[in-house]
Design an enzyme around this catalytic site. Structure first.
Site, short mmCIF file in Angstrom:
data_model
loop_
_atom_site.label_atom_id
_atom_site.label_comp_id
_atom_site.label_asym_id
_atom_site.label_seq_id
_atom_site.Cartn_x
_atom_site.Cartn_y
_atom_site.Cartn_z
N ALA A 260 51.43 32.81 11.91
CA ALA A 260 50.28 33.67 11.63
C ALA A 260 50.74 35.12 11.47
CB ALA A 260 49.27 33.56 12.77
N GLY B 282 51.82 28.62 12.94
CA GLY B 282 50.96 28.11 11.88
C GLY B 282 51.73 27.42 10.78
N GLU C 127 52.26 23.99 12.05
CA GLU C 127 50.97 23.31 12.01
C GLU C 127 50.59 22.90 10.59
OE1 GLU C 127 48.28 25.04 15.56
OE2 GLU C 127 49.24 26.58 14.32
N GLU D 267 53.70 29.77 20.17
CA GLU D 267 52.52 30.55 20.56
C GLU D 267 52.50 30.89 22.06
OE1 GLU D 267 51.25 28.23 16.87
OE2 GLU D 267 52.48 27.86 18.65
#
Length: 255
Positions: free
Chosen positions: A61, A106, A109, A129
């Site tokens: 992110a 991300g 993911e 994270e």
């Protein structure tokens, strides 16, 4: 544009294009959702490759953007974040991630949303994270655990450690490791082969597997049964079985 959809010979490439690290900011997330839904709708897209370019898949992110958000802002954003990734996971066609360089947070993911993952031999994947004082929020706690099992997922998520391509393959996080300069070619070859297959049957197989994993086996069998019977109404089923009887196995052409 931060994400582009390029289509050629039945294969759609969702290409991340936000140099230098393809950080997944809000605009990129929204663009990804729109193009994933477009790829799902388009008849000329029969399989999809997710690609970040030769150097990096996606490093996660946009932390500077995220740092500026308070609790209220993230409450309002978290669902849209997840929905952008879920749109990729729900593309009703075969999807392969071509992972180069970093696929972290991300980025990891996003790779988890694919049906198959091909990684460069120098790739590094992880869910870091926890090192920021948070947890994965775009599906990582759910998709990673379903893919590699809960204990391996907890190891990666609790520690936030990165894994190299070979370990990622051993864990089941990626399916194939190839030379860095061959990643996109290998992914596109995988997609191109399936793009020649029976589109509705491939959709049925994907939805049966994915939906079945979310429920008990009896419900899963009912999902499979309904799709299986329904495929007997398709032209592809007629073509495939006729070819088998007349020419032998594996010779049917579905385009």
């Amino acid at each position: 544009m931060t994400v582009n959809l390029e289509v050629a010979e039945g294969v759609g490439t969702l290409r991340l294009d936000r140099p230098p690290m393809n950080a997944l900011d809000v605009a990129t997330q929204d663009r990804l959702k729109d193009l994933a839904e477009e790829a799902g709708r388009r008849d000329d897209v029969r399989a999809v490759v997710i690609y970040g370019g030769e150097k990096v898949f996606a490093a996660g992110a946009d932390i500077k953007e995220m740092q500026a958000m308070d609790h209220t802002a993230m409450v309002l954003r978290a669902r849209a974040l997840q929905e952008s990734f879920t749109a990729v996971a729900r593309i009703p066609k075969p999807v392969v991630a071509a992972v180069t360089g970093y696929a972290l947070g991300g980025g990891c993911e996003l790779a988890l949303c694919a049906d198959f993952r091909i990684a460069a031999d120098n790739a590094k994947l992880g869910q870091p994270e926890i090192l920021l004082g948070v947890i994965p929020g775009a599906g990582g706690t759910q998709r990673l655990a379903r893919l590699v099992g809960p204990s391996k997922a907890k190891d990666l998520i609790f520690t936030g450690r990165m894994v190299k391509a070979d370990e990622a393959r051993e864990l089941g996080l990626v399916d194939r490791v190839v030379a860095a300069d061959q990643v996109y070619a290998e992914a596109r070859a995988w997609a191109a082969k399936l793009a020649q297959g029976p589109a509705i049957a491939l959709r049925a197989a994907k939805e049966s597997i994915d939906a079945g994993l979310e429920t008990d086996i009896e419900t899963g069998l009912a999902i499979e049964r309904n799709w299986f019977a329904g495929l007997f109404a398709t032209e592809d089923r007629e073509r495939g079985m006729r070819s088998f009887v007349e020419e032998g196995p594996g010779k049917a052409k579905f385009l």
